[in-house]
Design an enzyme around this catalytic site. Structure first.
Site, short mmCIF file in Angstrom:
data_model
loop_
_atom_site.label_atom_id
_atom_site.label_comp_id
_atom_site.label_asym_id
_atom_site.label_seq_id
_atom_site.Cartn_x
_atom_site.Cartn_y
_atom_site.Cartn_z
N HIS A 37 -6.68 20.12 -4.18
CA HIS A 37 -6.11 20.36 -5.49
C HIS A 37 -6.26 19.25 -6.32
O HIS A 37 -6.25 19.33 -7.64
CB HIS A 37 -4.45 20.52 -5.23
CG HIS A 37 -3.91 21.61 -4.47
ND1 HIS A 37 -3.35 21.27 -3.11
CD2 HIS A 37 -3.77 23.10 -4.60
CE1 HIS A 37 -3.09 22.33 -2.47
NE2 HIS A 37 -3.58 23.46 -3.28
N GLN A 61 2.12 37.66 -3.54
CA GLN A 61 0.82 37.46 -2.74
C GLN A 61 0.94 37.52 -1.35
O GLN A 61 -0.33 37.43 -0.57
CB GLN A 61 -0.11 36.46 -3.58
CG GLN A 61 0.37 34.95 -3.28
CD GLN A 61 -0.51 34.05 -4.09
OE1 GLN A 61 -0.47 34.10 -5.17
NE2 GLN A 61 -1.58 33.45 -3.55
N GLY A 153 -10.21 26.89 -7.08
CA GLY A 153 -11.08 26.23 -6.08
C GLY A 153 -11.96 27.37 -5.42
O GLY A 153 -11.56 28.60 -5.56
N LYS A 155 -13.12 27.73 -2.67
CA LYS A 155 -12.85 27.90 -1.49
C LYS A 155 -12.21 29.36 -1.16
O LYS A 155 -12.49 29.94 -0.27
CB LYS A 155 -11.56 26.87 -0.86
CG LYS A 155 -10.82 27.25 0.20
CD LYS A 155 -9.86 26.38 0.85
CE LYS A 155 -9.30 26.57 2.06
NZ LYS A 155 -8.15 27.19 2.09
N GLN A 159 -10.99 35.31 -4.46
CA GLN A 159 -9.89 35.04 -5.65
C GLN A 159 -10.57 34.75 -6.73
O GLN A 159 -10.34 35.32 -7.92
CB GLN A 159 -9.04 34.25 -5.26
CG GLN A 159 -8.15 33.43 -6.43
CD GLN A 159 -7.22 32.65 -6.00
OE1 GLN A 159 -5.92 32.94 -5.27
NE2 GLN A 159 -7.18 31.07 -5.93
N VAL A 182 -13.23 21.06 -1.17
CA VAL A 182 -13.05 19.78 -0.71
C VAL A 182 -12.94 19.72 1.01
O VAL A 182 -11.98 20.59 1.25
CB VAL A 182 -12.22 19.13 -1.44
CG1 VAL A 182 -12.13 17.75 -0.93
CG2 VAL A 182 -12.54 18.95 -3.06
N SER A 192 -3.44 23.54 2.37
CA SER A 192 -1.93 23.68 2.66
C SER A 192 -1.67 24.14 4.27
O SER A 192 -0.83 23.59 4.75
CB SER A 192 -1.08 24.02 1.59
OG SER A 192 -1.51 23.88 0.24
P1 AMP Z 1 -3.37 27.26 -3.32
O1 AMP Z 1 -2.19 26.04 -3.67
O2 AMP Z 1 -3.60 27.17 -1.76
O3 AMP Z 1 -2.84 28.43 -3.91
O4 AMP Z 1 -4.41 26.49 -4.01
C1 AMP Z 1 -4.53 26.41 -5.39
C2 AMP Z 1 -5.75 26.08 -5.72
O5 AMP Z 1 -6.42 25.08 -5.26
C3 AMP Z 1 -6.80 27.29 -5.97
O6 AMP Z 1 -7.52 27.76 -6.87
C4 AMP Z 1 -7.49 27.00 -4.43
O7 AMP Z 1 -8.89 27.58 -4.35
C5 AMP Z 1 -7.91 25.48 -4.69
N1 AMP Z 1 -7.99 24.93 -3.57
C6 AMP Z 1 -7.35 24.82 -2.14
N2 AMP Z 1 -7.79 24.08 -1.18
C7 AMP Z 1 -9.04 23.71 -2.00
C8 AMP Z 1 -10.13 22.86 -1.33
N3 AMP Z 1 -9.99 22.58 0.01
N4 AMP Z 1 -11.01 22.59 -2.31
C9 AMP Z 1 -11.19 22.97 -3.68
N5 AMP Z 1 -10.00 23.78 -4.16
C10 AMP Z 1 -9.23 24.01 -3.15
#
Ligand code: AMP
Length: 290
Positions: A37, A61, A153, A155, A159, A182, A192
């Site tokens: 993040h 979601q 991300g 990742k 999405q 990352v 997370s």
């Molecule tokens: P989340 O809190 O899991 O919904 O993720 C929020 C944002 O962080 C989303 O755009 C994810 O794709 C991005 N994100 C989560 N993990 C990573 C990671 N390891 N590397 C890059 N972006 C990430």
């Protein structure tokens, strides 16, 4: 660092920033922030004067059997982490569920976004309605914040592809930026959900990034037969006795449809999802064939 909970306040603040000619970036998250993040925040910094980091565990979601209730919520720690990274020019926007979904009956919202085709494969196939919920919440956030750019991300590759279509087809006027995944030192994509893993699951979860790295290398080498690549990914993940594979797929990067053959010059997405115990993890990479 500013903290805003109220949606009206966020909208007022956002339009004042626009009037001052400030460039605004939005980084949508569900909190429990980690270095992945923070990398999005760093990228956002390069494109904006003010970064709005939204922290909202979006109920629409999550499927009925998924981890909405136990998803980590740690707003205080998240704020501290952001403060240590970049106190200036960061607004944390943490709205309440009832405010984001007025009326309460989430499953009976009268007006909804529905994703078609782009959610037929990969995660969409196994998480019914997941991307409808993602698109819904991101549309709300884009309307509240009206950012110049929004950072996501890669990742969450499916999405990202879906949200790019949302922004494009519905003229949100926000440019979407994707940030490469990352990873931990051993390759595991930061998430997370990694904190749910026990020691042994955490060790064995390395097979996911190994499967992706090998598949990526195969595509770059000019391997065209998807079956061979997918079989190798399955074999790699099969080396972990704890992994329960959900999918290993190679799809076209623009419409996310399955491929049999990778044509020269084509961009593809290689992606996997597997359970380790109760924890579902994903990994993926966009690769262009030579
Ligand atoms: P989340 O809190 O899991 O919904 O993720 C929020 C944002 O962080 C989303 O755009 C994810 O794709 C991005 N994100 C989560 N993990 C990573 C990671 N390891 N590397 C890059 N972006 C990430």
């Amino acid at each position: 660092m500013e903290l805003i909970h109220d949606i009206e306040d966020m909208m007022t603040r956002a339009s004042a920033l626009g009037a001052e000619g400030k460039r605004v970036a939005l980084v949508p998250t569900m909190g429990a922030l980690h270095d992945g993040h923070l990398e999005l925040v760093r990228e956002a910094r390069a494109h904006s004067d003010i970064i709005v980091v939204s922290i909202f565990v979006n109920p629409t979601q999550f499927g009925p059997t998924e981890d909405y209730d136990r998803y980590p919520r740690r707003l205080e720690e998240d704020i501290e982490l952001l403060r240590s990274l970049a106190a200036d020019g960061v607004i944390v926007f943490a709205p309440g569920v009832e405010d984001m979904y007025p009326g309460g009956h989430l499953e009976r919202q009268p007006i909804r976004f529905t994703v078609r085709e782009l959610d037929r494969w990969l995660c969409g196939r196994y998480r019914e309605g997941h991307f409808d919920g993602v698109v819904t919440v991101v549309a709300k956030l884009l309307n509240i914040v009206r950012p110049d750019v929004a950072v996501f991300g890669l990742k969450d590759a499916q999405q990202f592809v879906i949200l790019k279509r949302l922004a494009r087809d519905y003229f949100f006027g926000t440019r979407l930026i994707g940030v490469p995944t990352v990873r931990e030192d051993d390759g595991l994509a930061m998430s997370s959900r990694n904190r749910y893993l026990n020691h042994e699951e955490r060790l064995q979860a390395r097979v996911l990034s190994k499967a992706i790295t090998d598949a990526e290398a195969a595509v770059k080498r000019g391997e065209q037969r998807v079956l061979g690549i997918v079989t190798a990914m399955r074999d790699t993940i099969g080396q972990s006795e704890l992994a329960k594979l959900q999918y290993a797929e190679v799809v076209s990067a623009d419409d996310l449809q399955p491929l049999e053959t990778i044509e020269s010059g084509m961009e593809v997405l290689v992606a996997v999802a597997a359970y380790f115990g109760e924890t579902r993890l994903i990994d993926s990479a966009f690769v262009t064939a030579p």
